[in-house]
Design a protein around this motif. Sequence first.
Motif, short mmCIF file in Angstrom:
data_model
loop_
_atom_site.label_atom_id
_atom_site.label_comp_id
_atom_site.label_asym_id
_atom_site.label_seq_id
_atom_site.Cartn_x
_atom_site.Cartn_y
_atom_site.Cartn_z
N PHE A 18 20.27 -1.48 -0.30
CA PHE A 18 20.60 -1.74 -1.71
C PHE A 18 19.39 -1.57 -2.62
O PHE A 18 19.43 -1.94 -3.80
N GLY A 19 18.34 -0.94 -2.11
CA GLY A 19 17.18 -0.66 -2.95
C GLY A 19 16.33 -1.88 -3.24
O GLY A 19 15.94 -2.12 -4.38
N HIS A 20 16.03 -2.66 -2.20
CA HIS A 20 15.19 -3.85 -2.42
C HIS A 20 13.95 -3.45 -3.20
O HIS A 20 13.26 -2.50 -2.85
N HIS B 267 18.80 8.27 -4.94
CA HIS B 267 18.76 7.36 -3.79
C HIS B 267 20.03 7.54 -2.95
O HIS B 267 19.97 7.58 -1.71
N LYS B 268 21.16 7.67 -3.60
CA LYS B 268 22.42 7.88 -2.89
C LYS B 268 22.43 9.25 -2.20
O LYS B 268 22.87 9.37 -1.05
N LEU B 269 21.94 10.28 -2.89
CA LEU B 269 21.97 11.61 -2.30
C LEU B 269 21.01 11.75 -1.13
O LEU B 269 21.30 12.45 -0.15
N LEU C 47 11.27 6.28 -7.05
CA LEU C 47 12.22 6.90 -7.97
C LEU C 47 12.29 6.20 -9.32
O LEU C 47 12.45 6.85 -10.35
N ILE C 48 12.16 4.87 -9.32
CA ILE C 48 12.42 4.11 -10.55
C ILE C 48 11.18 3.42 -11.08
O ILE C 48 11.02 3.23 -12.28
N ASP C 49 10.28 3.03 -10.20
CA ASP C 49 9.02 2.38 -10.56
C ASP C 49 9.26 1.13 -11.40
O ASP C 49 10.18 0.36 -11.11
N LYS C 50 8.47 0.93 -12.45
CA LYS C 50 8.50 -0.34 -13.18
C LYS C 50 9.82 -0.60 -13.89
O LYS C 50 10.11 -1.74 -14.27
N ALA C 51 10.65 0.43 -14.08
CA ALA C 51 11.96 0.22 -14.70
C ALA C 51 12.83 -0.72 -13.87
O ALA C 51 13.78 -1.32 -14.39
N MET C 52 12.51 -0.88 -12.58
CA MET C 52 13.27 -1.79 -11.73
C MET C 52 13.14 -3.24 -12.21
O MET C 52 14.01 -4.06 -11.95
N TYR C 53 12.05 -3.54 -12.90
CA TYR C 53 11.84 -4.92 -13.34
C TYR C 53 12.58 -5.23 -14.64
O TYR C 53 12.77 -6.41 -14.98
N GLY D 230 0.80 -1.21 0.00
CA GLY D 230 0.00 0.00 0.00
C GLY D 230 0.84 1.26 0.00
O GLY D 230 0.34 2.35 -0.29
N ASP D 231 2.12 1.12 0.31
CA ASP D 231 3.05 2.24 0.25
C ASP D 231 4.16 1.86 -0.73
O ASP D 231 4.09 0.83 -1.39
N LYS D 232 5.17 2.71 -0.84
CA LYS D 232 6.28 2.43 -1.74
C LYS D 232 7.58 2.82 -1.07
O LYS D 232 7.66 3.83 -0.36
N THR D 233 8.61 2.03 -1.30
CA THR D 233 9.94 2.40 -0.85
C THR D 233 10.43 3.58 -1.68
O THR D 233 9.89 3.89 -2.75
N LEU D 234 11.48 4.23 -1.20
CA LEU D 234 12.03 5.37 -1.94
C LEU D 234 12.51 4.95 -3.32
O LEU D 234 12.29 5.65 -4.32
N ILE D 235 13.18 3.81 -3.40
CA ILE D 235 13.72 3.40 -4.71
C ILE D 235 12.58 3.11 -5.68
O ILE D 235 12.68 3.39 -6.88
N PHE D 236 11.47 2.56 -5.19
CA PHE D 236 10.36 2.27 -6.10
C PHE D 236 9.69 3.56 -6.55
O PHE D 236 9.24 3.67 -7.70
#
Length: 655
Positions: free
Chosen positions: A506-508, A483-485, A458-464, A450-456
């Motif tokens: 590591f951006g799970h 994410h690093k900043l 920032l990147i959304d479906k491109a993570m897949y 129901g929520d999203k991590t920061l990396i998700f």
Amino acid sequence: MSKKTLVELDPWLAPHEGVISAREAYVSSTIMKVLSGKSPAKFALGFHHFGLHQTAAGWTFREWAPNATHVVMVGEFSDWQEREEFTLQPDAHGEWSVDLPKDALHHSQKYKLRVYWPGGDGWRLPSYATYVIQDDDSVDFSAVVWRPDEPYQWQYDIPPAPRVPLIYEAHVGMSSEEEKVASFNEFTANILPRIKQAGYNTIQLMAIAEHPYYGSFGYHVSNFFAVSSRFGTPDDFKRLVDAAHGLGLRVIIDIVHAHAAKNEVEGLGNFAGDPTQYFKAHDHPAWDSRLFDYGKPEVLHFLASNCRWWLDEYHVDGFRFDGVTSMLYHDHGLGKSFTSYDDYFGDDVDKDALVYLRLANDVIHAVRPDATTIAEEMSGLPGLAALTEYGGLGFDYRLQMGTPDLWIKTLKEKRDEDWDLGGLAHTLSSHRPEEKVITYAESHDQALVGDKTLIFRLIDKAMYWNMDKADPNLTVERGIALHKLIRLLTTGLHGGGYLNFMGNEFGHPEWIDFPREGNNWSFKHARRQWNLRDNGFLKYQWLGEFDAALMKIIRQIDDPNIHHLTVRQSDHMVSFMHGDFFFVINFSPNKSHSDYEAPAEAGSYKLALSSDDKNFGGQERIDHNSRFFTSPADNNHNLKVYLPARTGIILQKVD
């Protein structure tokens, strides 16, 4: 530091000095009355009296059940039948007890209590049960006689408290890559070395006390003295803590004293026909749970003893107290913004909760002066994390809960070039004058379904599809850089310590969703995919390597004060000194600075960390061999640096 009152520490509290003094008088006098001449450490030894104990003559069992009329121990030792020899006798102050011969009970036998009260009866588990297991093919739980022939032998000394707690928040059950409930032993073998390698010095374990519903994340506790059997035995947990100590890692656990599961058969919800034995008459309006009545000395004794139990029995190094805001206010802080000091000094504050929290910290620090206590508290109550001799409640740290919300709000509502860097820097670096805080960018809360991590975000479906190192992708490149900043700014501006949830370093890529009816009882999202960090071909490795390098620096910064904080919104730049380290961060999506000047402590510097290094996914544009020298400027000294877009560096003062 000389002794000061809260008002001397914060003069803005002066209009409320009368309320502060009255509360302090109430808290101090109530604690003295409750202790009745005992020290806090001795007061919290309820587990030596209540529950099941071996004696020279055999066994003794005691229970507090003032509304009971008849209590019997029933178990495998009695073929689950009520027998005269296992019947408890009433004692003074609502206590019940029975003495048994040596051969009456044996290690690993299951048992329960049959409790009778005016107008009813039911099965119950002992309030001080130390091991509780779920019966095979049943939702029922039983207490277990836990007295192994060879008690666990501790191997390692407890590490000293770190100057800067770098906390790795973890959940044992979801720590495996496999779709299952992981065990204490698996966590010990597979995860402890990861945490050590990642550079953290403290582990914060969730869901350790027994809780019937796995998906509650351990926050609906039924058995406060029992380690959760779904992860293993009491000795398995001791082995985990011991092994962590052997690696130099401290272990703190979530302790849930704000409320309890409503369960009656395996919990305290209606122990002996009186729902108010431990609790207030009303339930928590948002959590569907029972609220402890801190006005009862017996409840204070139970909860304070629970604090000492985990310190003595399991050698844990402290606690993160869950739900402290809910404890502090009669309305539990629901729907309140706490924008005025008046919000802290009205009749809504629960003075008996103040008593308990002060008492808990007194007990913990009396038993283990090096123990760490952290309050999960969002209202910012003055004095919460102040020393008790100053009139505070005695927590070592407050969890700075507003920071992850601010990051999420920023990512949801603003373009990169519109980020309010001044607001971010102010919030991240702000804390009350008398307190230290644990700062974090995201915890388990932000990863829940129901929520999203920061990396998700920032990147959304491109993570897949675009996380292979050989696959250039602008969305992923932006996300990794930011994410690093975000972590660089959050850790750099910490006011005492830093926290990260397992895998976020590591951006799970995915959310947490425990098995439930709505997902067909799936474990797919109740695990961690460590292989993404490990296989060497994916960009997750870059984030993990950066975080580990960052932790090596942050652990050296034990000064809670920030110096030379400079925000230049038009340049998208933030810089500051923290300890001997100078942070400069360029948040601009497209503007690099070749000779950027910012105020710093006079001296010479070397590069300690660059987010632009290739092993962090950068382009290696910062020279690691360069030396940096300040030059006088007006009444200050400036450092001049080169900083590409979306890049941050840390310089270390060397002379």
